[in-house]
Enzyme design. Structure first.
Site, short mmCIF file in Angstrom:
data_model
loop_
_atom_site.label_atom_id
_atom_site.label_comp_id
_atom_site.label_asym_id
_atom_site.label_seq_id
_atom_site.Cartn_x
_atom_site.Cartn_y
_atom_site.Cartn_z
N ASP A 33 0.85 -1.20 0.00
CA ASP A 33 0.00 0.00 0.00
C ASP A 33 0.89 1.24 0.00
OD1 ASP A 33 -3.24 0.49 1.05
OD2 ASP A 33 -1.85 2.18 0.99
N THR A 123 -16.03 -2.15 -9.89
CA THR A 123 -17.23 -1.44 -9.43
C THR A 123 -18.37 -1.53 -10.45
OG1 THR A 123 -18.06 0.79 -8.96
CG2 THR A 123 -16.17 0.66 -10.39
N ASP A 124 -19.59 -1.37 -9.96
CA ASP A 124 -20.73 -1.32 -10.88
C ASP A 124 -20.79 0.00 -11.66
OD1 ASP A 124 -21.52 0.39 -8.84
OD2 ASP A 124 -23.42 -0.63 -8.40
N GLU A 125 -19.97 0.98 -11.24
CA GLU A 125 -20.01 2.29 -11.92
C GLU A 125 -19.50 2.22 -13.35
OE1 GLU A 125 -18.65 5.70 -9.80
OE2 GLU A 125 -19.44 4.97 -7.91
N TYR A 150 -13.19 8.58 -12.69
CA TYR A 150 -13.00 7.40 -11.83
C TYR A 150 -13.49 6.14 -12.53
CZ TYR A 150 -14.20 3.81 -8.41
OH TYR A 150 -14.35 2.60 -7.76
N LYS A 154 -11.52 2.74 -13.93
CA LYS A 154 -11.81 1.37 -13.47
C LYS A 154 -12.21 0.49 -14.66
CE LYS A 154 -11.82 -0.11 -9.81
NZ LYS A 154 -10.73 -0.68 -8.96
N ASN A 179 -22.02 0.09 -4.06
CA ASN A 179 -21.47 0.97 -3.02
C ASN A 179 -21.30 0.23 -1.70
OD1 ASN A 179 -22.59 2.80 -5.03
ND2 ASN A 179 -22.13 4.41 -3.54
N ASN A 250 -30.72 8.68 -1.97
CA ASN A 250 -29.82 9.27 -0.97
C ASN A 250 -30.62 9.95 0.14
OD1 ASN A 250 -27.72 8.44 -2.55
ND2 ASN A 250 -27.38 10.43 -3.53
N ASP A 273 -24.79 20.14 -7.31
CA ASP A 273 -24.76 18.74 -7.74
C ASP A 273 -23.38 18.36 -8.29
OD1 ASP A 273 -25.72 16.22 -8.13
OD2 ASP A 273 -27.34 16.78 -9.49
P1 NAD Z 1 -9.93 3.41 -0.43
O1 NAD Z 1 -9.76 4.71 -1.16
O2 NAD Z 1 -10.51 3.41 0.93
O3 NAD Z 1 -8.50 2.68 -0.33
C1 NAD Z 1 -7.61 2.60 -1.38
C2 NAD Z 1 -6.28 2.09 -0.86
O4 NAD Z 1 -5.38 1.95 -1.98
C3 NAD Z 1 -5.61 3.03 0.14
O5 NAD Z 1 -5.09 2.31 1.22
C4 NAD Z 1 -4.49 3.66 -0.67
O6 NAD Z 1 -3.38 4.06 0.12
C5 NAD Z 1 -4.14 2.54 -1.63
N1 NAD Z 1 -3.49 3.02 -2.86
C6 NAD Z 1 -3.91 4.03 -3.67
N2 NAD Z 1 -3.06 4.20 -4.68
C7 NAD Z 1 -2.08 3.27 -4.53
C8 NAD Z 1 -0.92 2.93 -5.27
N3 NAD Z 1 -0.56 3.61 -6.37
N4 NAD Z 1 -0.15 1.91 -4.83
C9 NAD Z 1 -0.47 1.22 -3.71
N5 NAD Z 1 -1.56 1.51 -2.97
C10 NAD Z 1 -2.35 2.51 -3.36
O7 NAD Z 1 -10.75 2.49 -1.42
P2 NAD Z 1 -11.86 1.38 -1.09
O8 NAD Z 1 -13.16 2.05 -0.93
O9 NAD Z 1 -11.35 0.48 -0.04
O10 NAD Z 1 -11.90 0.63 -2.50
C11 NAD Z 1 -11.08 -0.52 -2.73
C12 NAD Z 1 -11.32 -1.02 -4.14
O11 NAD Z 1 -12.69 -1.37 -4.29
C13 NAD Z 1 -11.03 0.00 -5.24
O12 NAD Z 1 -10.44 -0.67 -6.33
C14 NAD Z 1 -12.39 0.54 -5.62
O13 NAD Z 1 -12.42 0.97 -6.96
C15 NAD Z 1 -13.25 -0.70 -5.42
N6 NAD Z 1 -14.67 -0.42 -5.11
C16 NAD Z 1 -14.99 0.35 -4.03
C17 NAD Z 1 -16.33 0.56 -3.71
C18 NAD Z 1 -16.75 1.40 -2.54
O14 NAD Z 1 -17.95 1.62 -2.37
N7 NAD Z 1 -15.85 1.86 -1.69
C19 NAD Z 1 -17.33 0.00 -4.52
C20 NAD Z 1 -16.96 -0.75 -5.64
C21 NAD Z 1 -15.62 -0.98 -5.90
O1 TDX Z 2 -21.42 14.84 0.10
C1 TDX Z 2 -22.01 14.03 -0.63
N1 TDX Z 2 -23.32 14.26 -0.94
C2 TDX Z 2 -24.04 13.44 -1.75
O2 TDX Z 2 -25.23 13.70 -2.00
C3 TDX Z 2 -21.37 12.86 -1.17
C4 TDX Z 2 -19.92 12.57 -0.86
C5 TDX Z 2 -22.13 12.03 -1.98
N2 TDX Z 2 -23.41 12.31 -2.27
C6 TDX Z 2 -24.17 11.39 -3.14
C7 TDX Z 2 -23.48 11.06 -4.45
C8 TDX Z 2 -23.97 9.65 -4.73
O3 TDX Z 2 -25.25 9.73 -5.36
O4 TDX Z 2 -24.27 10.15 -2.45
C9 TDX Z 2 -24.14 9.03 -3.35
C10 TDX Z 2 -22.96 8.20 -2.93
O5 TDX Z 2 -21.78 8.96 -3.14
P1 TDX Z 2 -20.31 8.37 -2.83
O6 TDX Z 2 -20.26 7.87 -1.44
O7 TDX Z 2 -19.32 9.40 -3.26
O8 TDX Z 2 -20.27 7.08 -3.76
P2 TDX Z 2 -20.40 6.88 -5.35
O9 TDX Z 2 -20.05 8.09 -6.09
O10 TDX Z 2 -21.74 6.27 -5.61
O11 TDX Z 2 -19.22 5.80 -5.58
C11 TDX Z 2 -18.98 4.75 -4.62
O12 TDX Z 2 -19.50 3.51 -5.04
C12 TDX Z 2 -18.86 2.85 -6.10
C13 TDX Z 2 -17.49 4.59 -4.31
O13 TDX Z 2 -16.94 5.83 -3.91
C14 TDX Z 2 -16.73 4.05 -5.50
O14 TDX Z 2 -15.37 3.78 -5.13
C15 TDX Z 2 -17.36 2.76 -5.92
O15 TDX Z 2 -16.76 2.28 -7.08
#
Ligand code: NAD
Ligand code: TDX
Length: 335
Positions: A33, A123-125, A150, A154, A179, A250, A273
């Protein structure tokens, strides 16, 4: 078995490492990391002395390091990424670098070192947005249509993983999930931001009309699904993972949080937005259920309660984050 977990100091990666070492204490895990703003070794404090766990502070874009680290592992579980949509809109560069180039470097090393399984967490995005008031869900036939820097980065990484599977016979699996929420989630994301703002007596910023819909997956259910994919998943396949929340907007999520925290709607603030904001996500994970026997264990409301409790009980953890650089980001994003 020896696993290399990338991004294991982040939200999902750290939950995965804790889950795995509890379930398979004989396995070895190396966590690579970079410790960006989102990486936090406090998440892994409870296992830092575990002899089966080691941490390497490094970048997945560092080819020499990645080659060295992958030379003696069986499996790679690739979480490392820049993960926040809003930050990708402010500056896409680190997203292209880590999510695209970093994944390419890992894939090269995985081929070279004959890794037995490369699991890519996506991700589903990548599928874009669904219309409101439709019952449609993303499924295995949905074409890619990423709409933010983003999700485009991905999507590129998913394509690279498939290309390496086809061209070099790399044994890969991919999961596209919805999410996530739960313990250790960085408080820039919607649910932890809302909960921690309320504890701090600050308002919850709601983008646009608040009628955007997400599918919510509890992080532990996600970890269980990846476990099943690693144990029973078919090489070359993609698995969809989602939760039991049925089209919750939301605004409905916020109302649930307000109720559980005894607060009223005066704590909501409508803000500008997100550009290109995806209206609705919903994912059909029935094939994963059929093939792997995976199910989310509980419903959204139960997990939301657990998550609120965690953030109330772990205020030191997030209060240390919500300082300095975080506040600079917050000011810029919500100005
Ligand atoms: P996060 O941002 O919390 O953590 C990302 C981690 O990756 C951090 O520890 C960061 O230090 C590390 N990192 C970033 N760049 C790096 C690099 N160049 N080399 C080594 N380490 C690095 O992310 P998360 O929410 O835990 O997401 C993890 C994975 O799941 C991601 O690939 C994200 O796209 C995917 N994902 C997340 C969500 C979500 O809702 N959080 C949903 C779908 C998919
Ligand atoms: O301040 C806010 N206000 C708000 O209305 C933020 C931060 C978000 N939102 C809305 C945007 C989205 O409709 O809430 C919803 C969720 O937002 P995020 O938590 O930023 O998630 P999203 O953009 O949906 O993406 C997340 O899910 C898929 C993760 O961040 C991604 O890493 C993952 O791939």
């Amino acid at each position: 078995m020896k696993l290399l977990v990338t991004g294991g100091a982040g939200f999902i990666g750290s939950n995965f490492i804790l889950y795995w070492l509890k379930k398979y204490p004989q396995d070895k895990i190396v966590n690579l990391d970079k410790l960006t703003y989102a990486g936090n070794l406090e998440n892994l404090k409870s296992i830092e002395k575990n002899p089966n766990f080691s941490f390497i502070h490094g970048d997945i874009c560092n080819q020499q390091l990645v080659n060295q680290v992958t030379s003696n592992v069986d499996v790679i579980v690739h979480f490392a990424a820049e993960s926040h949509v809003d930050r990708s809109i402010l500056d896409a560069a680190p997203f292209i670098k880590t999510n695209v180039e970093g994944t390419y470097i890992l894939l090269e090393a995985a081929v070279k070192n004959k890794i037995k399984r490369f699991h890519h967490v996506s991700t589903d995005e990548v599928f874009g947005a669904l219309p409101l008031n439709s019952r449609g869900k993303f499924n295995e036939k949905t074409p890619y249509n990423p709409r933010s820097p983003y999700s485009a980065s991905k999507a590129a990484s998913d394509h690279l993983v498939r290309a390496y599977a086809t061209t070099y016979n790399l044994p890969t699996t991919i999961s596209n999930c919805s999410n996530n929420f739960g313990p250790f989630q960085f408080p820039e994301k919607f649910i932890p931001l809302a909960i921690t703002n309320l504890i701090e007596e600050k308002k919850i910023p709601v983008y646009g009309d608040g009628l955007y819909v997400r599918d919510w997956l509890y992080v532990e259910d996600h970890c269980k699904a990846i476990d099943l994919i690693l144990q029973k998943g078919k090489i070359g396949k993609t698995y969809f993972i989602g939760g039991l929340a049925d089209d919750i907007s939301n605004m409905e999520v916020i109302k649930k949080i307000l109720k559980l925290m005894n607060k009223n709607e005066s704590n909501i603030e409508y803000v500008k937005d997100r550009p290109g904001h995806d209206r609705r996500y919903a994912i059909d994970w029935s094939k994963t259920q059929e093939e792997l026997g995976w199910n989310p264990q509980f419903g959204f409301d139960d997990y939301l309660k657990l998550t609120i409790k965690w953030f109330i009980n772990n205020q030191d953890w997030w209060k240390r984050i919500k300082t300095g650089k975080y506040l600079e980001y917050y000011k810029k994003q919500y100005a």
